[in-house]
Design an enzyme around this catalytic site. Sequence first.
Site, PDB file in Angstrom:
ATOM      1  CB  ALA A 102      -0.951  -0.004   1.206  1.00  0.00           C
ATOM      2  CG  ASN A 176      -1.275  -6.951  -0.377  1.00  0.00           C
ATOM      3  OD1 ASN A 176      -1.988  -7.499  -1.221  1.00  0.00           O
ATOM      4  ND2 ASN A 176      -0.828  -5.726  -0.525  1.00  0.00           N
ATOM      5  CD  GLU A 177       0.117  -6.686  -4.298  1.00  0.00           C
ATOM      6  OE1 GLU A 177       1.253  -6.180  -4.424  1.00  0.00           O
ATOM      7  OE2 GLU A 177      -0.922  -6.081  -4.620  1.00  0.00           O
ATOM      8  CD  GLU A 347      -4.417  -3.615  -4.149  1.00  0.00           C
ATOM      9  OE1 GLU A 347      -3.764  -2.990  -5.001  1.00  0.00           O
ATOM     10  OE2 GLU A 347      -3.917  -4.035  -3.093  1.00  0.00           O
ATOM     11  CE1 TYR A 382      -5.951  -0.578  -2.072  1.00  0.00           C
ATOM     12  CE2 TYR A 382      -4.617   0.472  -3.737  1.00  0.00           C
ATOM     13  CZ  TYR A 382      -4.757  -0.040  -2.473  1.00  0.00           C
ATOM     14  OH  TYR A 382      -3.707  -0.026  -1.594  1.00  0.00           O
TER      15      TYR A 382
END
Length: 812
Positions: A102, A176-177, A347, A382
Amino acid sequence: MNKFGIEGGYFSLNGKKVFLNSGEIHYFRIKRELWEEHLKKAKEAGLKTISSYVPWVWHEVNEGEFDFSGTTQPERDLIGWIELCQKHGFTCIVKPGPFILAEYRGAGLPDWFLEKYGDTIKMHNSKGEAVLSDGVSLFNPVFLSKVEQWYNHVMPIISQKQVQNGGPIIMMQVCNEIGVFSWLAHQADYNEQVKEQFISFIKTRYSTIDELNTLWESNYTSFQEIELPPDGNTPYKSKGDRSRDYEWHCFWRKYYANYLRLLSSWIRKHNISIPLYHNLPGWIYGHGYEFPLNITMYEDLYEDKSELIFGVDHIPEFVSYRNLHDDRIINDIVSAMQGEKPLFAAEFQSGSREYHVVTNPREMELFYKASIANGLKGWNYYMFSQGKNPPAKGYSGDTFYWFTPLDNQAKPSSAFPVVQKMSRFIETHEELILTTKRKAEVCVLFYSPYYATELERPEVGASELKFVPARIRRSAYFDGLLKALQVLNVDYDMVDLASSSVNDLLAYKQVWLFSTDEMNAPDQQTIASFVTNGGNLVIFPYLPDREMNQKPCTVLRDTFKIKSSQPEIIDSPLIKLYNLTDIKCSNPLIAYTTEGIDGATPIAFTLRGSICGFEKNVGKGKVVHLGTWLGFDTEGHLQAYTTILERSKAQLANASSTNNFITVRQKFNDTSESLLFVGNYYNENQSGKITYKHPKTNERVQLPLIDGEIEIPPLYAFISPISKEIGKGINILHTTSDVIGINSNNNIITIHLTGDPGLIGEMVLEGINISKIKSAEISEKPIMLIWHNNRIVLNYLHSNKEIVLTLKMLDK
């Protein structure tokens, strides 16, 4: 008790299928006094769900000191934020990391943690040096210990506020990712825990060290002597070197899966029962051709191997004819790999993370509509609201995201009306969006090992490959075959070869396979059995001769009785294919002798006259092989693909256009309704005649219905319900408008419409009661009822504002 879950490929709220219409608002990036204003605007935009990260760095201020109620700073009041979302009628998605990324410095890990333990927990390269990256060694015991402590504090709050306990939280993202650090840096982690796990993994793959030595061309005396592959740009030295690298990539797929399984087990220990998902990146400055690489990192979690679903990052940055195919391919691959789980864009672009990338609401609206046509069951804008970073926390400075529907002060931008419109469209057609599916008689196979390449080293010839997948997969497959099928408006399904059965494939009249030198034996056998049992296969550019671990394997060649082939290099190569001449192709061309193809019919010839493609009956089926790849560079390529497609006798498209620059797609449900997508990705007007299939009668219907062509404005699309009932015995057959509201009351039907002023409005009505329609008005001005073959055609003009069509019925 409320309940949110996943049922049969859909999100479900209290037993009802729902489209997950969410927007991302970061409470920690917005002043506490503005939270309510942002939520009011989100409600005005029609959103149903609010999503946010829950940053570890934000709530564990100092080691062991947690603030979830705003004691140290008002914006840390996570509990208050969740309760405020519920007060305004929203459900919530929470994303507590530990990684959030982010564009937050440290990717969400606390500063005190990185300062104290950074050298210990960081990824390390093969020289033992800490890698300059936010990535950490995921199974480092210090890291896992601190993550578990973080979870022990944040998960009870989430558990208490989940929907089953009367709260608003319906879903959670797990980390996340996590594969993004190795992918972007082209760098693996070489910590000691990694080596130990790799050796343990290899022991499950090989029964003896001698078996391993044969393939790796090594001379280890025990598994404990195994060395990890080199990092960096060291070229492959041999087939054995490449064989070891294949196992290295397979290991990372198990490694990431085990990490996510561990986090999921910790979450479930806190009596959290909401669905869990993990997020996948993949777009690179307007193109998604690397996304398949990212999803292959998680193949050990596909289908029923895990409860996790995969969230897709759909961040195209721009939308045009150059990338009109990317989102469909990404959606198709995710659906093929994860099985019966809902397709969710976690997203979904509605702003830009980079100030120089200025998003255009017109392009985004086209993308949103295409995403519905391409099967999304939910999305999360997003970002919906812009944020301001806490001091010295933002990767990009003080501002987080630009050109969002709301700025950080909750003031709407030009993107806000697009979100409003899409919310009303979803609400009007939710069931139709969720239940309609593509009908295809053509299948394209996806083979994940060709994308297991995030750590691949240069291939300079030592492995003796004719085709290196990573070099040609974009041009030959992603931007070649798949884009051509999109431009031709061919209805095709994507199927994962490794998990498909012969019967799965026999459901199609033609199956296309992009194949190189390497393919594992079970997958070769699936294809061989498919053909011999009556399947129609198109395979290019090579018939594999080894498995991915370099073990010799010629199942397909043996089944097709192909004895030999030789590469041929020609400057600026062209081929003759069937009746087409001078079709551009690529080197090397794989040449065959007449004897070598054992009675097959040659279909393609090089400029030297060598056979480089053939057609052959095998068992009950047929194989078409092209010993080169075409890509999609010329109109000749469209002719070539069309020629091969038409030989299958398959129905290529349910909806079609007389203009290849107009994209059309039709989906059907089980109750004789459908959705028709018509789009123009080109940056100038495009005219053509659209033909689609009536979902009840199979009649081929034209749009416009009577005469002439439809002219679609640049970068614009509409989605029409087909055969949708709007009143008893009265159906919309089709319309060029976006229908965003339908009301029927006291012999009056009102239909709320929007559309581009450059697009002529046409609505066609049919049904047993259309004779009862007395008159029609657009915004209180009468329009003509045109009768045509027992249907009513209404023509009108769109404007920049919403228009209202009123149908007045005869009194009973």
